[in-house]
Design an enzyme around this catalytic site. Sequence first.
Site, PDB file in Angstrom:
ATOM      1  CG  LEU A  21      -2.101  -0.915   1.221  1.00 62.94           C
ATOM      2  CD1 LEU A  21      -2.771  -0.936   2.592  1.00 62.94           C
ATOM      3  CD2 LEU A  21      -3.103  -0.468   0.170  1.00 62.94           C
ATOM      4  CE  LYS A  69      10.759  -4.017   6.629  1.00 65.51           C
ATOM      5  NZ  LYS A  69       9.734  -3.957   7.667  1.00 65.51           N
ATOM      6  CG  ASN A  90      11.005   1.187   7.804  1.00 65.89           C
ATOM      7  OD1 ASN A  90      11.801   1.986   8.292  1.00 65.89           O
ATOM      8  ND2 ASN A  90       9.703   1.363   7.879  1.00 65.89           N
ATOM      9  CG  ASP A 105       8.506  -1.090  10.321  1.00 68.65           C
ATOM     10  OD1 ASP A 105       7.741  -0.476   9.565  1.00 68.65           O
ATOM     11  OD2 ASP A 105       9.293  -1.967   9.922  1.00 68.65           O
ATOM     12  N   GLY A 129       4.474 -12.834  19.224  1.00 69.11           N
ATOM     13  CA  GLY A 129       5.270 -12.885  17.999  1.00 69.11           C
ATOM     14  C   GLY A 129       6.708 -12.470  18.253  1.00 69.11           C
ATOM     15  CB  ALA A 130       9.716 -13.795  18.355  1.00 69.13           C
ATOM     16  N   GLY A 132      10.003  -9.979  12.449  1.00 62.55           N
ATOM     17  CA  GLY A 132      10.534  -8.647  12.141  1.00 62.55           C
ATOM     18  C   GLY A 132       9.732  -7.523  12.782  1.00 62.55           C
ATOM     19  CB  ILE A 221       0.633  -4.588  14.077  1.00 63.36           C
ATOM     20  CG1 ILE A 221       1.213  -5.952  13.708  1.00 63.36           C
ATOM     21  CG2 ILE A 221       1.143  -4.127  15.424  1.00 63.36           C
ATOM     22  CD1 ILE A 221       2.695  -5.859  13.331  1.00 63.36           C
ATOM     23  CE1 TYR A 223      -2.372  -3.424   5.219  1.00 61.97           C
ATOM     24  CE2 TYR A 223      -0.710  -3.391   6.950  1.00 61.97           C
ATOM     25  CZ  TYR A 223      -1.053  -3.543   5.622  1.00 61.97           C
ATOM     26  OH  TYR A 223      -0.090  -3.836   4.699  1.00 61.97           O
TER      27      TYR A 223
HETATM   28  P1  ATR Z   1       6.894  -9.986  10.164  1.00 61.08           P
HETATM   29  O1  ATR Z   1       8.084  -9.355   9.512  1.00 61.08           O
HETATM   30  O2  ATR Z   1       5.581  -9.562   9.594  1.00 61.08           O
HETATM   31  O3  ATR Z   1       6.936  -9.896  11.645  1.00 61.08           O
HETATM   32  P2  ATR Z   1       7.872 -12.705  10.276  1.00 61.08           P
HETATM   33  O4  ATR Z   1       9.229 -12.173  10.588  1.00 61.08           O
HETATM   34  O5  ATR Z   1       7.737 -13.817   9.302  1.00 61.08           O
HETATM   35  O6  ATR Z   1       6.944 -11.548   9.729  1.00 61.08           O
HETATM   36  O7  ATR Z   1       7.182 -13.117  11.667  1.00 61.08           O
HETATM   37  C1  ATR Z   1       5.926 -13.713  11.727  1.00 61.08           C
HETATM   38  C2  ATR Z   1       5.486 -13.938  13.180  1.00 61.08           C
HETATM   39  O8  ATR Z   1       4.170 -14.510  13.139  1.00 61.08           O
HETATM   40  C3  ATR Z   1       6.352 -14.918  13.954  1.00 61.08           C
HETATM   41  O9  ATR Z   1       6.319 -14.586  15.327  1.00 61.08           O
HETATM   42  C4  ATR Z   1       5.624 -16.239  13.694  1.00 61.08           C
HETATM   43  O10 ATR Z   1       5.836 -17.217  14.675  1.00 61.08           O
HETATM   44  P3  ATR Z   1       7.048 -18.277  14.569  1.00 61.08           P
HETATM   45  O11 ATR Z   1       8.280 -17.510  14.979  1.00 61.08           O
HETATM   46  O12 ATR Z   1       6.679 -19.329  15.536  1.00 61.08           O
HETATM   47  O13 ATR Z   1       7.093 -18.733  13.137  1.00 61.08           O
HETATM   48  C5  ATR Z   1       4.192 -15.784  13.785  1.00 61.08           C
HETATM   49  N1  ATR Z   1       3.253 -16.681  13.113  1.00 61.08           N
HETATM   50  C6  ATR Z   1       2.993 -16.748  11.792  1.00 61.08           C
HETATM   51  N2  ATR Z   1       2.044 -17.679  11.539  1.00 61.08           N
HETATM   52  C7  ATR Z   1       1.701 -18.209  12.752  1.00 61.08           C
HETATM   53  C8  ATR Z   1       0.747 -19.205  13.185  1.00 61.08           C
HETATM   54  N3  ATR Z   1      -0.044 -19.844  12.310  1.00 61.08           N
HETATM   55  N4  ATR Z   1       0.659 -19.447  14.508  1.00 61.08           N
HETATM   56  C9  ATR Z   1       1.427 -18.806  15.411  1.00 61.08           C
HETATM   57  N5  ATR Z   1       2.332 -17.860  15.070  1.00 61.08           N
HETATM   58  C10 ATR Z   1       2.465 -17.557  13.771  1.00 61.08           C
END
Ligand code: ATR
Length: 272
Positions: A21, A69, A90, A105, A129-130, A132, A221, A223
Site C-alpha cells: 500500500l 531489511k 525500512n 516501524d 510474535g518474535a 521482524g 498490528i 490492518y
Molecule cells: P513480520 O516481519 O511480519 O513480523 P515474520 O518475521 O515472518 O513476519 O514473523 C511472523 C510472526 O508470526 C512470527 O512470530 C511467527 O511465529 P514463529 O516464529 O513461531 O514462526 C508468527 N506466526 C505466523 N504464523 C503463525 C501461526 N499460524 N501461529 C502462530 N504464530 C504464527
Amino acid sequence: MNIDSYTNLFCLIGNPISKSLSPYIHNTNFKYNDINAVYLSFKVENLEQAILGIKSLSIKGFNVTLPYKQEIIKYLDNIDQIAEKIGAINTVKNINGKLIGFNTDGLGFMKSLKDRHIQLKNKNILIIGAGGASRAISFTIANESIKSLTIVNRNKKRALSLIKDIKSKYKNLDLSFLEKQDIKDNYDIIINTTSVGMYPNEKEKPLDTSLFSDKTIIYDIIYKPKETLFLKQAKEEGKTTINGLDMLVNQAILSERIWISENLKIYPFIFK
Ligand code: ATR
C-alpha cells in the site's frame, strides 16, 4: 501536481512488492502536502545493483521491505541509533550519495499510542510474535521506561533469541518468555505482531482475550481485515482496541518526514 523536470522520485524496493500500500499512501500524502514527488515500487532481484541505480539516479529516499531489511545494512554509510538496535532498516535517506538508514516501524507504532494519549511508562506489556515486526516494536518500547516486557511466540527459540538481543541493549529491563498456556491477567497492553487472523485466515486468533481485564488495551498490528477476530472479541468485552492502520500510515509518513521535512501533514486516510 504535474510531473516535470523538478519532480523527485522516492521508491520501495523489495520482492514481492505487488500488494504494497506504500505507493498509494506516499503519493496521496505528497499531493496533500503539495510536494513535487512521486513514489514507485520496484521489484528487486539484485540488491547491490538496485543500490547502484538509486545512487546514480540520485533517488532522494526509499523504503526497504522483505527480504532486504537486514541485507541493506551493508550498503549504508550510517545508521540511526534505534534502527541499529533493531538490526533492520525500512527507510533510507540519500544525502549526496551517502545512504543513511532508519527504522520507522516501531516509531510508527509509538506514534499511534501517543496520538491516543496512551503512555508506556511503568506498563506491563505482552507481545505476541518474535518476527521482524515484533523486533521493531520490542526494541522501540524497550526504550520507553516500561515496567516489563513479555514475549510469547510459537517458536520458542526465535523468541529467546530476540530476548537475548534486547537484553544485550537494555540490561535492566524486566524481560521474559512465556508459554501461551501460562499467560495470566498481568498486562496493561497486549500487542499481536503475528499474522494470525490476517486475511485470508480471518477465522484465527492469537489469544483468547477473555483472560484479561477490561482495562487491558488490545493492539493488533494487522490492518487487513480492519477488525480481526482478536480485536472483535476484545471490543465485545468492552476493552480498548487498536488496529494496524495507524501504524501503517505513521511508518510511511515518518519516512517522508525523514526524507523531506519534519513538518509534513498527514492525510486523513480512510481504508475500506
Ligand atoms: P513480520 O516481519 O511480519 O513480523 P515474520 O518475521 O515472518 O513476519 O514473523 C511472523 C510472526 O508470526 C512470527 O512470530 C511467527 O511465529 P514463529 O516464529 O513461531 O514462526 C508468527 N506466526 C505466523 N504464523 C503463525 C501461526 N499460524 N501461529 C502462530 N504464530 C504464527
